[in-house]
Design an enzyme around this catalytic site. Structure first.
Site, PDB file in Angstrom:
ATOM      1  N   SER A  44       0.807  -1.220   0.000  1.00  0.00           N
ATOM      2  CA  SER A  44       0.000   0.000   0.000  1.00  0.00           C
ATOM      3  C   SER A  44       0.839   1.268   0.000  1.00  0.00           C
ATOM      4  O   SER A  44       0.318   2.343  -0.248  1.00  0.00           O
ATOM      5  CB  SER A  44      -0.919   0.006   1.225  1.00  0.00           C
ATOM      6  OG  SER A  44      -0.144   0.098   2.406  1.00  0.00           O
ATOM      7  N   HIS A  56      -5.170  -4.189  -1.144  1.00  0.00           N
ATOM      8  CA  HIS A  56      -4.970  -3.354  -2.335  1.00  0.00           C
ATOM      9  C   HIS A  56      -4.800  -4.175  -3.610  1.00  0.00           C
ATOM     10  O   HIS A  56      -4.588  -3.605  -4.676  1.00  0.00           O
ATOM     11  CB  HIS A  56      -3.755  -2.438  -2.128  1.00  0.00           C
ATOM     12  CG  HIS A  56      -3.931  -1.537  -0.952  1.00  0.00           C
ATOM     13  ND1 HIS A  56      -4.575  -0.318  -1.032  1.00  0.00           N
ATOM     14  CD2 HIS A  56      -3.604  -1.700   0.355  1.00  0.00           C
ATOM     15  CE1 HIS A  56      -4.611   0.238   0.167  1.00  0.00           C
ATOM     16  NE2 HIS A  56      -4.033  -0.584   1.035  1.00  0.00           N
ATOM     17  N   LYS A 107     -12.042  -1.274   0.199  1.00  0.00           N
ATOM     18  CA  LYS A 107     -11.390  -0.714  -0.988  1.00  0.00           C
ATOM     19  C   LYS A 107     -12.202  -1.073  -2.233  1.00  0.00           C
ATOM     20  O   LYS A 107     -13.255  -0.494  -2.415  1.00  0.00           O
ATOM     21  CB  LYS A 107      -9.941  -1.157  -0.984  1.00  0.00           C
ATOM     22  CG  LYS A 107      -9.323  -0.461   0.247  1.00  0.00           C
ATOM     23  CD  LYS A 107      -8.095  -0.884   0.776  1.00  0.00           C
ATOM     24  CE  LYS A 107      -7.635   0.039   1.867  1.00  0.00           C
ATOM     25  NZ  LYS A 107      -8.070  -0.275   3.214  1.00  0.00           N
TER      26      LYS A 107
END
Ligand SMILES: Cc1ncc(COP(=O)(O)O)c(C=O)c1O
Length: 435
Positions: free
Chosen positions: A209, A237, A269
């Site tokens: 990240s 991610h 996310k």
């Protein structure tokens, strides 16, 4: 004998204590140094970039204080937040189940959305089962904290997310941080420390990240086998970002799901909700569901969020062109930045794109300058990254356009030398004792 009576201590009779006033003093050292940074920034004309308020769903653009901004600070990688299908399903579920789960699922019972979501992620990975926690951070803290203890050992990447490190600390296991993305260093540490401990786990992210780079998962798998460890991969991610269809780092490398013991991801996310999951064997999931404190002693995920995340996953799988668009725009960012002389560090061109500027104050000042130009991107400074490696971290999404990227990066090129000059001048003046 005088009878002892309880009377409140009056101000006059109270004995001064060395702890006076400290019980409710939350101005911890980190806060004080943050205040100093903000104050120093203010003197240089920098605004505090934290806690800005968005006035609509933040996508490639957002509305802040009535002004339209180019937005690079949101993790909605596939651009599906506020998708009408998600809003519809959330409305329908809210009507029937309300917005709260009301209690821990273990004792207060669950809603159909919980198991449906868990099954969807177990199927996505092709593993036996999955547990969903109400927070991604809690998923890591609670899983590592519960599964491992003082007889065990945890090896984690030096840039592993705070939640992974906190979980490792909570467990009481010995903890070794290996040089970021460096399997040789990991192997040295495994050689030196694995055999003295009972159980062991290697912890990595699927896409880092901070740097936007990808771990050498095949080598990590080989090491975990060689040194008899478990492997946890945090796909916060990489889910929705890596692989042809967004199935993450497993798809990127084409490896078997069973090679990894714990597939973890946050749902905040690409999945447009909040919460986190661990997918793996039935035995592991059952064990966590009956003991992991962040699950047992915490409320279940609101059914509306479970339904939203499941719908987001469905959209991701149904529309792989979103993943392709995200990958295309991320590559474009990487190439364009390189072409105009910006430093993207180790980034490989997948959704997380840092622009390294070195100095923390320069990063903060640059972010303010861009904000004034209608570009919202956050600085990442020490202690989140090592001193000297401060950066602006751009999060890209499938709905960003090439012109968004050009506008933002051209602005960086213009503003960076100005930010550097202001910081240098500030330092010169302060080194000379000016105010
Ligand atoms: C790698 C990683 N793991 C875990 C988390 C925690 O997830 P959440 O913010 O959804 O609680 C984050 C958050 O940014 C993250 O980047």
């Amino acid at each position: 004998m005088m009878k002892k009576t309880f009377s409140p201590v009056s101000a006059e009779t109270a004995q001064p204590s060395e702890h006076d006033g400290q019980a409710a003093d939350f101005r911890a050292r980190s806060k004080l140094s943050f205040d100093r940074l903000v104050e120093m920034g203010r003197k240089m004309g920098m605004e505090n970039p934290l806690f800005v308020c968005h006035e609509r769903a933040a996508k490639a653009t957002s509305l802040i204080n009535g002004r339209e901004y180019l937005n690079f600070a949101t993790y909605d990688y596939l651009g599906i937040n506020a998708h009408p299908e998600i809003t519809d399903v959330v409305t329908e579920v809210a009507r029937r189940f309300g917005t709260s789960c009301g209690a821990s699922r273990l004792v207060g019972g669950e809603r159909p959305q919980h198991r449906e979501l868990e099954k969807s992620f177990a199927n996505l990975y092709g593993v036996e089962d999955c547990i969903v926690y109400v927070s991604g951070h809690a998923a890591n803290v609670s899983t590592l904290g519960f599964l491992f203890n003082t007889r065990d050992v945890i090896f984690h990447d030096a840039l592993a997310h705070n939640s992974l490190v906190q979980g490792a600390r909570l467990s009481g296991a010995s903890r070794y941080s290996y040089v970021h993305n460096n399997c040789d260093d990991l192997e040295e540490k495994l050689k030196a420390h694995r055999s003295a401990r009972k159980r062991a786990v290697i912890v990595t992210e699927g896409l880092f990240s901070m740097d936007g780079n990808i771990p050498d998962l095949p080598r990590l798998i080989a090491l975990k086998k060689k040194y008899d460890c478990m492997l946890l991969v945090d796909e916060a991610h990489s889910l929705g970002v890596l692989g042809k269809t967004g199935r993450g780092v497993r798809e990127y490398y084409g490896i078997e799901a069973a090679e990894v013991d714990m597939w973890m991801s946050t749902l905040s996310k690409a999945m447009c909700g909040c919460g986190g999951f661990i997918a793996g064997s039935r035995e592991l999931v059952e064990y966590l569901k009956h003991g992991s404190p962040g699950f047992v002693f915490s409320v279940g995920m609101p059914p509306v969020i479970a339904a939203a995340c499941r719908k987001a996953l469905e959209i991701m799988l149904r529309e792989p062109e979103r993943v392709r668009r995200l990958q295309r725009i991320s590559k474009y960012f990487l190439e364009y930045a390189g072409g105009i002389g910006l430093d993207t560090g180790a980034a490989q061109g997948y959704a997380v794109l840092p622009i390294l500027v070195g100095d923390s104050m320069v990063a903060g000042f640059l972010s303010t300058a861009l904000f004034r130009r209608g570009i919202y991107v956050m600085p990442v400074t020490f202690p989140a990254v090592q001193e000297g490696t401060a950066r602006l971290r751009f999060f890209l999404s499938a709905v960003h356009e090439e012109e968004h990227v050009r506008e933002a990066l051209d602005a960086v090129v213009e503003e960076l030398p100005k930010a550097q000059a202001v910081v240098e001048q500030y330092r010169r003046e302060h080194e000379n004792g000016h105010q």
